[in-house]
Write an enzyme that holds these catalytic residues in place. Structure first.
Site: not given
Ligand SMILES: Cc1ncc(COP(=O)(O)O)c(C=O)c1O
Length: 361
Positions: A102, A172, A196
């Protein structure tokens, strides 16, 4: 009706009392004669829902007054571009710490808009640890330093934040939001896809220091400009109404039933300890993360034998312990034990692992 213990990394379990309340209010929200799903986002009734959700988030997370709270769409992934477009605005430079997929995706997106640089990474050991950093590793003229606080796929977390001096820290917190207290004043911006720990899919929460707003790059699409949403109280366009309503119910649950984030942390630590202690004592199962960087939320583990892993996933599913298969890039298993996973769910998992180990020696 039998509910399973769902160890999914997201979307994931919600507190049962929240689901029951949402079900009870589905056809007629507080005497309005409508479902929240059917309601105009410009109505008085909905305005109270979104304002209450913000007030609760501010209270539960102890968010200082000089921060804006935004409820946006587009998931965590849209934030990868929004952060860069809005904040890489003084020197067009930003430093990223790459602790997993991520963070890497966020870096790659930022590189489309400016000089975004990986200043540290744990890719050398498949992201099983958090790289140590000190202030001298960051460029003095970086517009921000970016971290992914809890790495959902690899199961690592920052127990201590990097010292970035005066450079704003962006994090994030998609997979650890409202799991424990956080000193918001240490950050320039925080964001979290809510699916989540806070709601269903659809709403992304952004918490941003006011002085960082208003300098987005000229090319920034209107819908990706934080200031537009901040000035409109997250009602510039139709927001993800129902997901915001569920977030409100989850925040009420944290405040009134759990007793706040200190208590939430205690419960999460108790769950994680049970699982990690078992992993440390087991001959068959091994945790994949170095002990000091272990996440309270996502716990990856392996047996070292792909066939045995597959057998475990199959049999655990049959036993009502679902979504334990590890991320496709890591293999093995992963138990996501977010806020709404009850302690009994982790007890059931550990009991099942003990039984599986005994039967497959
Ligand atoms: C830490 C983290 N950041 C970003 C994301 C991406 O999120 P999204 O699917 O809402 O775009 C995730 C998805 O699991 C994640 O775990």
């Amino acid at each position: 009706m039998a509910r399973v213990y769902n160890f999914s990394a997201g979307p994931s379990m919600l507190p049962e009392s929240v689901l029951k309340k949402a079900a009870a209010e589905m056809l007629d929200y507080e005497g309005s004669g409508q479902s929240v799903l059917e309601m105009s986002h410009r109505s008085k009734t909905y305005d109270k829902i979104i304002k209450d959700a913000e007030a609760l988030l501010r209270e539960v997370m102890n968010i200082p007054d000089n921060y804006k709270v935004l409820f946006l769409q587009g998931g965590g992934s849209t934030q990868f571009a929004m952060v860069a477009l809005n904040l890489m605005n003084k020197n067009n430079k930003a430093d990223y710490i790459v602790t997993g997929q991520w963070a890497k995706k966020a870096l790659q997106e930022a590189q489309r808009y400016g000089d975004a640089k990986a200043v540290a990474s744990s890719a050398d050991k498949t992201f099983t640890y958090i790289p140590k950093t000190d202030k001298s590793m960051f460029r003095e003229d970086a517009d921000y330093v970016y971290i992914c606080m809890n790495n959902t796929i690899y199961g690592t977390v920052y127990h201590e934040l990097p010292d970035t001096g005066d450079i704003p820290l962006v994090a994030d917190i998609s997979s650890c939001v409202v799991s424990e207290p956080l000193d918001v004043s240490r950050f320039g911006l925080l964001f979290a896809g809510a699916q989540k720990n806070m709601s269903g899919a659809g709403v992304t929460i952004v918490i941003v220091r006011e002085d960082l707003l208003g300098n987005a790059m000229d090319i920034t699409p209107t819908m990706l400009n934080y200031k537009i949403h901040a000035d409109a109280g997250s009602l510039y366009n139709t927001p993800p109404c129902y997901a915001i309503y569920i977030a409100k119910l989850v925040l009420e649950w944290i405040k009134n039933e759990v007793g706040g984030l200190d208590k939430m942390k205690e419960l999460n630590e108790k769950k994680a300890k049970l699982l990690y202690d078992f992993l440390d004592s087991s001959e068959m199962f091994k945790g994949t993360v170095v002990a000091e960087d272990r996440s309270l939320m996502n716990v990856p583990f392996v047996t070292g034998d792909a066939d045995l892993d597959a057998k475990f996933v199959k049999e655990s599913t049959e036993a009502g312990l679902v979504n334990l298969k590890g991320h496709r890039t890591v293999g093995g298993m992963r138990a996501s034990i977010y806020n709404a996973m009850p302690y009994e769910g982790v007890v059931a998992l550990v009991d099942f692992m003990k039984k599986f180990e005994a039967e497959n020696k």
